[in-house]
Motif scaffolding. Structure first.
Motif, PDB file in Angstrom:
ATOM      1  N   ASP A 289       0.874  -1.213   0.027  1.00 28.79           N
ATOM      2  CA  ASP A 289       0.048  -0.060   0.113  1.00 28.79           C
ATOM      3  C   ASP A 289       0.838   1.277  -0.144  1.00 28.79           C
ATOM      4  OD1 ASP A 289      -2.663   1.461   0.668  1.00 28.79           O
ATOM      5  OD2 ASP A 289      -1.146   2.116   1.997  1.00 28.79           O
ATOM      6  N   PHE A 290       0.572   2.343  -0.932  1.00 31.30           N
ATOM      7  CA  PHE A 290       1.220   3.471  -0.741  1.00 31.30           C
ATOM      8  C   PHE A 290       0.225   4.696  -0.983  1.00 31.30           C
ATOM      9  CE2 PHE A 290       2.936   7.038  -3.257  1.00 31.30           C
ATOM     10  CZ  PHE A 290       4.023   7.394  -2.584  1.00 31.30           C
ATOM     11  N   GLN A 291       0.455   5.598   0.076  1.00 32.97           N
ATOM     12  CA  GLN A 291      -0.304   6.659  -0.112  1.00 32.97           C
ATOM     13  C   GLN A 291       0.289   8.102   0.044  1.00 32.97           C
ATOM     14  OE1 GLN A 291      -3.959   6.535   2.596  1.00 32.97           O
ATOM     15  NE2 GLN A 291      -3.452   4.240   2.784  1.00 32.97           N
ATOM     16  N   SER A 292      -0.235   9.335  -0.328  1.00 32.75           N
ATOM     17  CA  SER A 292       0.085  10.529  -0.381  1.00 32.75           C
ATOM     18  C   SER A 292      -0.822  11.266  -0.060  1.00 32.75           C
ATOM     19  CB  SER A 292       1.130  10.953  -1.696  1.00 32.75           C
ATOM     20  OG  SER A 292       0.113  10.971  -2.722  1.00 32.75           O
ATOM     21  N   PHE A 293      -0.470  12.701   0.601  1.00 35.04           N
ATOM     22  CA  PHE A 293      -1.441  13.627   0.983  1.00 35.04           C
ATOM     23  C   PHE A 293      -0.991  14.713   0.975  1.00 35.04           C
ATOM     24  CE2 PHE A 293      -4.023  16.239   3.910  1.00 35.04           C
ATOM     25  CZ  PHE A 293      -4.956  16.318   3.331  1.00 35.04           C
ATOM     26  N   VAL A 294      -1.219  15.823  -0.131  1.00 34.88           N
ATOM     27  CA  VAL A 294      -0.342  16.778  -0.437  1.00 34.88           C
ATOM     28  C   VAL A 294      -1.241  18.090  -0.237  1.00 34.88           C
ATOM     29  CG1 VAL A 294       0.976  18.348  -1.900  1.00 34.88           C
ATOM     30  CG2 VAL A 294       1.118  15.707  -1.738  1.00 34.88           C
ATOM     31  N   THR A 295      -0.843  19.136   0.399  1.00 37.39           N
ATOM     32  CA  THR A 295      -1.794  20.492   0.635  1.00 37.39           C
ATOM     33  C   THR A 295      -1.035  21.544   0.091  1.00 37.39           C
ATOM     34  OG1 THR A 295      -1.292  20.877   2.947  1.00 37.39           O
ATOM     35  CG2 THR A 295      -3.227  19.395   2.301  1.00 37.39           C
ATOM     36  N   TYR A 296      -1.653  22.677  -0.636  1.00 40.99           N
ATOM     37  CA  TYR A 296      -0.870  23.765  -0.701  1.00 40.99           C
ATOM     38  C   TYR A 296      -1.845  24.962  -0.474  1.00 40.99           C
ATOM     39  CZ  TYR A 296       2.122  27.196  -3.253  1.00 40.99           C
ATOM     40  OH  TYR A 296       2.728  28.402  -3.539  1.00 40.99           O
ATOM     41  N   THR A 297      -1.355  25.899   0.453  1.00 42.70           N
ATOM     42  CA  THR A 297      -2.042  26.988   0.839  1.00 42.70           C
ATOM     43  C   THR A 297      -1.627  28.346  -0.229  1.00 42.70           C
ATOM     44  OG1 THR A 297      -2.131  26.167   2.883  1.00 42.70           O
ATOM     45  CG2 THR A 297      -2.808  28.354   2.688  1.00 42.70           C
ATOM     46  N   PHE A 298      -2.699  28.857  -0.560  1.00 38.19           N
ATOM     47  CA  PHE A 298      -2.613  29.817  -1.594  1.00 38.19           C
ATOM     48  C   PHE A 298      -2.495  31.388  -0.778  1.00 38.19           C
ATOM     49  CE2 PHE A 298      -4.220  26.625  -4.419  1.00 38.19           C
ATOM     50  CZ  PHE A 298      -2.888  26.934  -5.466  1.00 38.19           C
ATOM     51  N   SER A 299      -3.793  31.079   0.431  1.00 44.43           N
ATOM     52  CA  SER A 299      -3.903  32.287   1.121  1.00 44.43           C
ATOM     53  C   SER A 299      -4.746  31.770   2.266  1.00 44.43           C
ATOM     54  CB  SER A 299      -4.535  33.418   0.449  1.00 44.43           C
ATOM     55  OG  SER A 299      -5.902  32.713  -0.059  1.00 44.43           O
ATOM     56  N   ASP A 300      -4.844  32.866   3.281  1.00 42.07           N
ATOM     57  CA  ASP A 300      -5.697  32.303   4.296  1.00 42.07           C
ATOM     58  C   ASP A 300      -7.119  31.573   4.270  1.00 42.07           C
ATOM     59  OD1 ASP A 300      -3.515  32.990   5.902  1.00 42.07           O
ATOM     60  OD2 ASP A 300      -4.242  35.061   6.249  1.00 42.07           O
ATOM     61  N   LEU A 302      -7.699  30.492   0.931  1.00 44.16           N
ATOM     62  CA  LEU A 302      -7.827  29.374  -0.219  1.00 44.16           C
ATOM     63  C   LEU A 302      -6.921  28.227   0.009  1.00 44.16           C
ATOM     64  CD1 LEU A 302      -9.536  28.872  -2.855  1.00 44.16           C
ATOM     65  CD2 LEU A 302      -7.856  30.253  -4.111  1.00 44.16           C
ATOM     66  N   GLU A 303      -7.227  27.018  -0.102  1.00 43.81           N
ATOM     67  CA  GLU A 303      -6.229  25.978  -0.115  1.00 43.81           C
ATOM     68  C   GLU A 303      -6.594  24.749  -1.061  1.00 43.81           C
ATOM     69  OE1 GLU A 303      -4.445  23.835   3.915  1.00 43.81           O
ATOM     70  OE2 GLU A 303      -6.338  23.317   3.520  1.00 43.81           O
ATOM     71  N   LEU A 304      -5.601  24.045  -1.327  1.00 41.02           N
ATOM     72  CA  LEU A 304      -5.766  22.886  -2.365  1.00 41.02           C
ATOM     73  C   LEU A 304      -5.275  21.623  -1.929  1.00 41.02           C
ATOM     74  CD1 LEU A 304      -6.504  22.203  -5.487  1.00 41.02           C
ATOM     75  CD2 LEU A 304      -4.194  22.284  -6.031  1.00 41.02           C
ATOM     76  N   LEU A 356     -10.713  21.647  -3.240  1.00 39.97           N
ATOM     77  CA  LEU A 356     -10.498  23.060  -3.246  1.00 39.97           C
ATOM     78  C   LEU A 356     -11.245  23.469  -1.990  1.00 39.97           C
ATOM     79  CD1 LEU A 356      -8.902  25.602  -4.351  1.00 39.97           C
ATOM     80  CD2 LEU A 356     -10.960  25.888  -5.825  1.00 39.97           C
ATOM     81  N   ASN A 357     -10.602  24.092  -1.178  1.00 40.18           N
ATOM     82  CA  ASN A 357     -11.002  24.710  -0.015  1.00 40.18           C
ATOM     83  C   ASN A 357     -11.273  26.422   0.142  1.00 40.18           C
ATOM     84  OD1 ASN A 357     -11.364  22.050   1.003  1.00 40.18           O
ATOM     85  ND2 ASN A 357      -9.505  22.423   1.982  1.00 40.18           N
TER      86      ASN A 357
END
Length: 415
Positions: A289-300, A302-304, A356-357
């Protein structure tokens, strides 16, 4: 003795001085701007604080003060502005002085109270992954549910499947960071299953609801397991290895901590555990099993987020024989089975999701999700078995004690 006479002499002259001092009286009523009497107002002569008094319940006051000179009377009480009044009285004069106090308004700095605690939901419990908990064969976090959540039953320690309040195992929803997780459909028992979806090394929070959950989770009947993966703020990792497999994970943050990632890999081979089963043979279960979780914060606001998973469960089994003894003390039966053939199962799945949050304000948060799931599953087994059922010798004095002394039947089975 001389000191005592000197002290008495000084006190005598002070008393005579006060008695001989020219005094006058000033009195009146202290009111607020609405004309209501103000009580407990402190009234004092600023130049000689030996003269003072305070107002009664109706705001009336009376104070003696020295005459012949100009003095300042100070009126003070909490909630009103301090007021000073200059006055000069003649000897033995009794003057009326009414005072109006102005209410004091104090502007305080704003105080902001924030509630950062999680709201408790009915029938929802938070599952804690305790380091001191004894390890289990499955290595899956679902094993924590049996002793931390109500209504959960597990009948196979090799499996991550569970039932809630008598429901079926496929009536339980599993969410990871708001993505619904699909599990292999053809798996029949724990020894074929291997690893569950959630990786314990990547988990930050687990919530479990055994009924009465919110409509956002869907329409399954039994329960919801809501898992949140970590968003790390610094570099770290872990690794472990055992006779049943190995695990490892890596996490970190870069680009001014706007990019956060956590990666996990697991391998499990439960061959040694399966060799203890009654059915003897060659077990070769291998689960990856292989998993990944990546987040990128554009601003306070907006987050991907991106989550992905690849799982490969392969189970190969070549049974040889099985011996089962049953009955009562004086009537014992033994069943001998001999097998020919093998079973080979493969479950391979790939899942990926993007969200997209958007935090519009403190009371409104929008989240858009898209995900894809692909699975390839097949089970191939061709096993023939021949069995022999017989009665076992139970007399300790006989040489063939514990052996079959009388055959009851033979047969063949095919699966």
């Amino acid at each position: 003795m001389a000191v005592k006479y000197l002290s008495a002499l000084i006190l005598f002259f002070l008393v005579n001085s006060l008695i001989a001092q020219d005094l006058a009286i000033v009195s009146g009523t202290i009111t607020d701007e609405a004309g209501k009497g103000v009580e407990l107002v402190n009234v004092i002569i600023e130049e000689d604080q030996n003269f003072g008094s305070y107002s009664d319940n109706n705001g009336f006051y009376s104070i003696k003060m020295p005459a012949g000179k100009s003095y300042t009377i100070v009126f003070s009480v909490v909630g009103y502005d301090l007021k000073r009044q200059k006055i000069k009285l003649n000897k033995n004069e009794d003057r009326i002085l009414n005072i109006t106090l102005k209410g004091k308004v104090e502007e305080l700095e704003p105080v902001i109270i924030e509630d950062k605690s999680e709201r408790e939901e009915i029938s929802t419990v938070e599952i804690k992954l305790q380091d001191g908990t004894l390890p289990n064969i499955s290595g899956n976090l679902e094993s924590y549910l049996a002793f931390q959540a109500l209504g959960v039953q597990k009948t196979n320690e090799l499996s991550s499947s569970y039932s809630v309040r008598g429901g079926n195992y496929d009536e339980n929803l599993v969410y990871v960071n708001d993505f619904e997780v699909y599990r292999p459909f053809l798996i029949r028992s724990g020894q074929q299953e291997g690893l569950s979806f959630a990786n314990p090394d990547m988990v930050s929070n687990i919530k479990f609801s055994s009924g009465g959950f919110q409509p956002e989770y869907g329409d399954k009947l039994s329960s919801v397991l809501d898992i949140s993966y970590r968003k790390p703020r610094e570099f770290g990792g872990s690794a472990s290895i055992s006779l049943l497999g190995a695990t490892g994970h890596l996490e970190g943050a870069s680009f001014k901590k706007n990019l956060k990632y956590i990666l996990g890999i697991r391998y499990k081979n439960s061959r040694y555990a399966l060799n203890s089963l009654n059915t003897k043979g060659e077990y070769n279960p291998a689960f990856l099993d292989f998993q990944s979780f990546v987040t990128y914060t554009f601003s306070d606001k907006l987050e991907l987020e991106w989550i992905s998973n690849y799982a490969r469960n392969r189970y190969r089994f070549e049974p040889e024989n099985r011996v089962t003894t049953f009955g009562v003390v004086n009537a014992v039966l033994k069943l001998n089975l001999f097998f020919d053939g093998q079973e080979f199962d493969s479950y391979e799945s790939l899942m990926s999701g993007l969200s997209l949050n958007h935090r519009v304000n403190d009371k409104l948060q929008l989240k858009w999700l898209v995900s894809a799931y692909r699975t390839e599953e097949f089970e191939r087994f061709d096993i023939q078995g021949q069995y022999f059922l017989g009665e076992v010798e139970t007399d300790f004095s006989e040489e063939d004690f514990g052996e079959i002394v009388f055959g009851l039947g033979v047969g063949t089975l095919h699966d």
